[in-house]
Design a protein around this motif. Structure first.
Motif, PDB file in Angstrom:
ATOM      1  N   CYS A  14      -5.477   0.078  -0.296  1.00  7.04           N
ATOM      2  CA  CYS A  14      -5.112  -1.160   0.390  1.00  7.04           C
ATOM      3  C   CYS A  14      -4.286  -1.990  -0.578  1.00  7.04           C
ATOM      4  N   CYS A  15      -2.979  -1.972  -0.395  1.00 11.32           N
ATOM      5  CA  CYS A  15      -2.051  -2.638  -1.313  1.00 11.32           C
ATOM      6  C   CYS A  15      -2.177  -4.149  -1.204  1.00 11.32           C
ATOM      7  N   GLY A  16      -1.693  -4.815  -2.210  1.00  9.45           N
ATOM      8  CA  GLY A  16      -1.758  -6.267  -2.219  1.00  9.45           C
ATOM      9  C   GLY A  16      -3.092  -6.751  -2.751  1.00  9.45           C
ATOM     10  N   TYR A  17      -3.360  -8.021  -2.531  1.00  9.43           N
ATOM     11  CA  TYR A  17      -4.578  -8.645  -3.045  1.00  9.43           C
ATOM     12  C   TYR A  17      -5.693  -8.611  -2.004  1.00  9.43           C
ATOM     13  N   THR A  18      -6.903  -8.357  -2.462  1.00  9.81           N
ATOM     14  CA  THR A  18      -8.089  -8.422  -1.624  1.00  9.81           C
ATOM     15  C   THR A  18      -9.112  -9.298  -2.332  1.00  9.81           C
ATOM     16  N   ASP A  19      -9.762 -10.148  -1.578  1.00 11.74           N
ATOM     17  CA  ASP A  19     -10.824 -10.980  -2.133  1.00 11.74           C
ATOM     18  C   ASP A  19     -12.041 -10.088  -2.365  1.00 11.74           C
ATOM     19  N   LEU A  20     -12.354  -9.814  -3.625  1.00 12.85           N
ATOM     20  CA  LEU A  20     -13.453  -8.903  -3.937  1.00 12.85           C
ATOM     21  C   LEU A  20     -14.829  -9.533  -3.751  1.00 12.85           C
ATOM     22  N   ARG A  21     -14.876 -10.786  -3.304  1.00 16.00           N
ATOM     23  CA  ARG A  21     -16.174 -11.364  -2.931  1.00 16.00           C
ATOM     24  C   ARG A  21     -16.639 -10.788  -1.603  1.00 16.00           C
ATOM     25  N   ASN A  22     -15.724 -10.153  -0.859  1.00 17.39           N
ATOM     26  CA  ASN A  22     -16.092  -9.509   0.406  1.00 17.39           C
ATOM     27  C   ASN A  22     -17.086  -8.388   0.154  1.00 17.39           C
ATOM     28  N   GLY A  23     -18.046  -8.296   1.027  1.00 11.59           N
ATOM     29  CA  GLY A  23     -18.987  -7.194   0.992  1.00 11.59           C
ATOM     30  C   GLY A  23     -18.564  -6.130   1.995  1.00 11.59           C
ATOM     31  N   ILE A  45     -12.131   7.398   1.960  1.00 10.63           N
ATOM     32  CA  ILE A  45     -12.492   6.322   1.049  1.00 10.63           C
ATOM     33  C   ILE A  45     -11.355   5.307   1.063  1.00 10.63           C
ATOM     34  N   PHE A  46     -11.721   4.041   1.053  1.00 11.73           N
ATOM     35  CA  PHE A  46     -10.763   2.940   1.082  1.00 11.73           C
ATOM     36  C   PHE A  46     -10.904   2.169  -0.227  1.00 11.73           C
ATOM     37  N   LEU A  47      -9.794   1.965  -0.923  1.00 13.25           N
ATOM     38  CA  LEU A  47      -9.791   1.302  -2.229  1.00 13.25           C
ATOM     39  C   LEU A  47      -9.186  -0.089  -2.121  1.00 13.25           C
ATOM     40  N   PHE A  48      -9.814  -1.056  -2.795  1.00 15.20           N
ATOM     41  CA  PHE A  48      -9.383  -2.456  -2.776  1.00 15.20           C
ATOM     42  C   PHE A  48      -9.332  -2.983  -4.204  1.00 15.20           C
ATOM     43  N   CYS A  49      -8.413  -3.915  -4.449  1.00 16.80           N
ATOM     44  CA  CYS A  49      -8.293  -4.539  -5.763  1.00 16.80           C
ATOM     45  C   CYS A  49      -7.965  -6.015  -5.575  1.00 16.80           C
ATOM     46  N   GLY A  50      -8.536  -6.855  -6.412  1.00 14.25           N
ATOM     47  CA  GLY A  50      -8.266  -8.289  -6.348  1.00 14.25           C
ATOM     48  C   GLY A  50      -7.117  -8.682  -7.261  1.00 14.25           C
ATOM     49  N   ARG A  51      -7.018  -9.971  -7.527  1.00 15.03           N
ATOM     50  CA  ARG A  51      -5.937 -10.467  -8.399  1.00 15.03           C
ATOM     51  C   ARG A  51      -6.085  -9.967  -9.827  1.00 15.03           C
ATOM     52  N   ARG A  52      -7.308  -9.870 -10.285  1.00 13.80           N
ATOM     53  CA  ARG A  52      -7.555  -9.282 -11.608  1.00 13.80           C
ATOM     54  C   ARG A  52      -7.558  -7.777 -11.405  1.00 13.80           C
ATOM     55  N   THR A  53      -6.789  -7.091 -12.136  1.00 11.65           N
ATOM     56  CA  THR A  53      -6.642  -5.651 -11.897  1.00 11.65           C
ATOM     57  C   THR A  53      -7.531  -4.796 -12.788  1.00 11.65           C
ATOM     58  N   ARG A  82       1.387  -4.081  -5.571  1.00 12.61           N
ATOM     59  CA  ARG A  82       1.217  -5.452  -5.102  1.00 12.61           C
ATOM     60  C   ARG A  82       2.277  -5.891  -4.113  1.00 12.61           C
ATOM     61  N   SER A  83       3.355  -5.155  -4.003  1.00 14.20           N
ATOM     62  CA  SER A  83       4.510  -5.653  -3.256  1.00 14.20           C
ATOM     63  C   SER A  83       4.282  -5.695  -1.752  1.00 14.20           C
ATOM     64  N   GLU A  84       3.390  -4.889  -1.228  1.00 13.75           N
ATOM     65  CA  GLU A  84       3.217  -4.815   0.217  1.00 13.75           C
ATOM     66  C   GLU A  84       1.770  -5.095   0.589  1.00 13.75           C
ATOM     67  N   SER A  85       1.589  -5.625   1.788  1.00 18.93           N
ATOM     68  CA  SER A  85       0.244  -5.845   2.295  1.00 18.93           C
ATOM     69  C   SER A  85      -0.012  -4.821   3.389  1.00 18.93           C
ATOM     70  N   GLU A  86      -0.200  -3.583   2.966  1.00 18.95           N
ATOM     71  CA  GLU A  86      -0.416  -2.486   3.901  1.00 18.95           C
ATOM     72  C   GLU A  86      -1.384  -1.490   3.296  1.00 18.95           C
ATOM     73  N   ILE A  87      -1.659  -0.455   4.038  1.00 19.26           N
ATOM     74  CA  ILE A  87      -2.549   0.597   3.574  1.00 19.26           C
ATOM     75  C   ILE A  87      -1.739   1.878   3.464  1.00 19.26           C
ATOM     76  N   LYS A  88      -1.975   2.639   2.401  1.00 23.02           N
ATOM     77  CA  LYS A  88      -1.247   3.887   2.178  1.00 23.02           C
ATOM     78  C   LYS A  88      -2.228   5.025   1.979  1.00 23.02           C
ATOM     79  N   ASN A  89      -1.856   6.181   2.473  1.00 21.11           N
ATOM     80  CA  ASN A  89      -2.621   7.392   2.229  1.00 21.11           C
ATOM     81  C   ASN A  89      -2.172   7.962   0.890  1.00 21.11           C
ATOM     82  N   MET A  90      -3.113   8.282   0.020  1.00 22.60           N
ATOM     83  CA  MET A  90      -2.791   8.781  -1.317  1.00 22.60           C
ATOM     84  C   MET A  90      -3.148  10.250  -1.433  1.00 22.60           C
ATOM     85  N   THR A  91      -2.425  10.936  -2.300  1.00 21.52           N
ATOM     86  CA  THR A  91      -2.779  12.312  -2.646  1.00 21.52           C
ATOM     87  C   THR A  91      -3.813  12.273  -3.769  1.00 21.52           C
ATOM     88  N   ILE A  92      -4.426  13.396  -4.027  1.00 24.68           N
ATOM     89  CA  ILE A  92      -5.394  13.469  -5.124  1.00 24.68           C
ATOM     90  C   ILE A  92      -4.683  13.208  -6.454  1.00 24.68           C
TER      91      ILE A  92
END
Length: 118
Positions: A14-23, A45-53, A82-92
């Protein structure tokens, strides 16, 4: 567990910023309504990252419930797109690059050479 992605069929970043206080509920809502995807998809599996990387959250549905994983690096940062607010499928391979602190989109790749007859 997060260093090995071989047990996952689909890896979504999940590109861009995510509030990691979310459960779990907040991240499921984001997947379902902001990205229009199914968070209950087995093997994903869905990956998220906040402003602190230096920390990420990962959400995985195991069939009977969600597993929320949180990883904080003791030294270093993730190279998160960080450039986009979208979701991308990643390879291994892209996942391994991310976990090693590299960009998931490599600018230049060394091409394999093929031996030629002399």
């Amino acid at each position: 567990m997060l260093n090995d992605a071989n047990c996952f069929e689909h890896i979504y970043i999940c590109c861009g910023y995510t509030d990691l206080r979310n459960g779990i509920d907040g991240l499921v809502y984001k997947i379902r309504y902001e990205f229009d995807m199914n968070p209950f998809e087995k093997g994903s599996i869905f990956l998220f990252c906040g402003r602190r990387t230096d920390r990420i959250k990962a959400l995985h549905f195991e069939g009977d419930g969600f597993l929320l994983m949180y990883k904080r690096l003791s030294d270093g940062k993730y190279r998160w797109p960080r450039s986009e607010s979208e979701i991308k499928n990643m390879t291994i391979q892209q996942y391994r690059w991310l976990m090693d602190g590299l960009e998931i989109e490599q600018k230049k790749v060394i091409k394999k050479s093929h031996p030629t007859a002399i």
